[in-house]
Design a protein around this motif. Structure first.
Motif, mmCIF file in Angstrom:
data_model
loop_
_atom_site.group_PDB
_atom_site.id
_atom_site.type_symbol
_atom_site.label_atom_id
_atom_site.label_comp_id
_atom_site.label_asym_id
_atom_site.label_seq_id
_atom_site.Cartn_x
_atom_site.Cartn_y
_atom_site.Cartn_z
ATOM 1 N N HIS A 34 -48.662 2.492 -58.541
ATOM 2 C CA HIS A 34 -47.387 3.180 -58.806
ATOM 3 C C HIS A 34 -47.465 4.607 -58.257
ATOM 4 O O HIS A 34 -47.477 5.577 -59.015
ATOM 5 N N THR A 42 -48.202 1.454 -65.547
ATOM 6 C CA THR A 42 -46.876 2.059 -65.757
ATOM 7 C C THR A 42 -45.876 1.074 -66.368
ATOM 8 O O THR A 42 -45.175 1.410 -67.333
ATOM 9 N N ASP A 43 -45.796 -0.141 -65.838
ATOM 10 C CA ASP A 43 -44.781 -1.078 -66.338
ATOM 11 C C ASP A 43 -45.107 -1.556 -67.759
ATOM 12 O O ASP A 43 -44.195 -1.870 -68.531
ATOM 13 N N SER A 117 -40.088 -4.615 -67.281
ATOM 14 C CA SER A 117 -39.767 -3.485 -66.409
ATOM 15 C C SER A 117 -40.462 -3.606 -65.055
ATOM 16 O O SER A 117 -40.540 -2.638 -64.310
ATOM 17 N N HIS A 165 -39.271 2.509 -57.538
ATOM 18 C CA HIS A 165 -40.645 2.193 -57.904
ATOM 19 C C HIS A 165 -41.438 3.484 -57.908
ATOM 20 O O HIS A 165 -41.653 4.091 -56.859
ATOM 21 N N GLU A 170 -39.000 5.721 -63.115
ATOM 22 C CA GLU A 170 -40.229 5.300 -63.799
ATOM 23 C C GLU A 170 -41.095 6.493 -64.203
ATOM 24 O O GLU A 170 -41.733 6.475 -65.257
HETATM 25 ZN ZN LIG Z 1 -43.044 -0.170 -62.160
#
Ligand SMILES: [Zn+2]
Length: 250
Positions: A34, A42-43, A117, A165, A170
């Motif tokens: 990321h 992150t997700d 996500s 992204h 994010e």
């Molecule tokens: Zn992501």
């Protein structure tokens, strides 16, 4: 009630199930590059945040909810060229989801809510398939699919542009939840990258590099803020809560 499923004892789960309908929220993430400034998970952070913001709202609606341990592995081939990315096949990911759903259904959970996500097209397609198959098992499934126009329109301009992204969207979400995991020096030196990932997908790009993201980010990380992150968590959670309430008709 503490909503962390993994921290509950089995008698606590049994009592909750006996007391009324219980929703299990599954945060769906990835282990994936990321940008130079955000962590690989992150997700996972974002999907867990979405779930955490949703729980009190569900409780207000009279629905008990637990947050399952997150799924941290998913199809992530677009980022496969970057160190740290671990991509698994869609078939493996779907098989895990279906087995989790079977287990929840057998125990009497009323609904499985998918908090996702990670918008890699292969992951989203897998989740749509899985949702259909989970419903066919007889378990209600609530899936707020933010790649559908109707929900995408509720999110930020950058998200809707497809430059989504590790950009402003994010990065703001990670800054709101886990600021200590953001490399601020790298974030401040990340130049704007307005290349649209979603447009590149439709033109056939198969990697972040081909899509115009040589550092595994798209969008505007320098514009990110914790305040935007909080606002976005509220929007993500609202969509998830709406999806659950539709399924349970409450
Ligand atoms: Zn992501």
């Amino acid at each position: 009630m503490n909503p962390a499923f993994a921290h509950a004892t089995w008698p606590q789960i049994k009592a909750a199930l006996a007391a009324g309908p219980v929703v299990a929220i599954l945060p769906l993430g990835a282990t994936e590059a990321h940008g130079p400034h955000l962590p690989l998970n992150t997700d996972v952070i974002i999907s867990e945040g979405m779930a955490q913001y949703a729980v009190p709202e569900l409780e207000d609606a009279g629905v008990a909810a637990f947050i399952l341990p997150a799924l941290a592995f998913a199809p992530a081939e677009y980022a496969a060229g970057f160190a740290g990315t671990i991509s698994i096949s869609a078939s493996a990911a779907k098989a895990v989801l279906l087995d989790i759903a079977r287990s929840l259904h057998a125990q009497g959970f009323a609904c499985l809510a998918l908090a996702n996500s990670h918008f890699d097209p292969a992951n989203v397609a897998m989740l749509r398939d899985a949702a259909t198959e989970i419903a066919a098992l007889g378990l209600k499934v609530a899936f707020a699919d933010f790649t559908r126009r109707k929900l995408a329109q509720t999110l930020t301009e950058e998200f809707q542009s497809g430059a989504c992204h590790a950009g402003q969207f994010e990065t703001s979400l990670v800054m709101a939840a886990r600021p200590e995991l953001v490399d601020e020096t790298a974030r401040r030196s990340a130049q704007d990258n307005p290349a649209s990932l979603t447009e590149a997908f439709t033109k056939g790009a198969k990697t972040f590099e081909q899509a115009g993201g040589p550092q595994a980010y798209f969008g505007f990380p320098q514009q990110a803020s914790a305040e935007e992150g909080v606002r976005t968590y509220e929007l993500l959670a609202k969509a998830l809560v709406t999806a659950v309430r539709e399924q349970l008709a409450v």
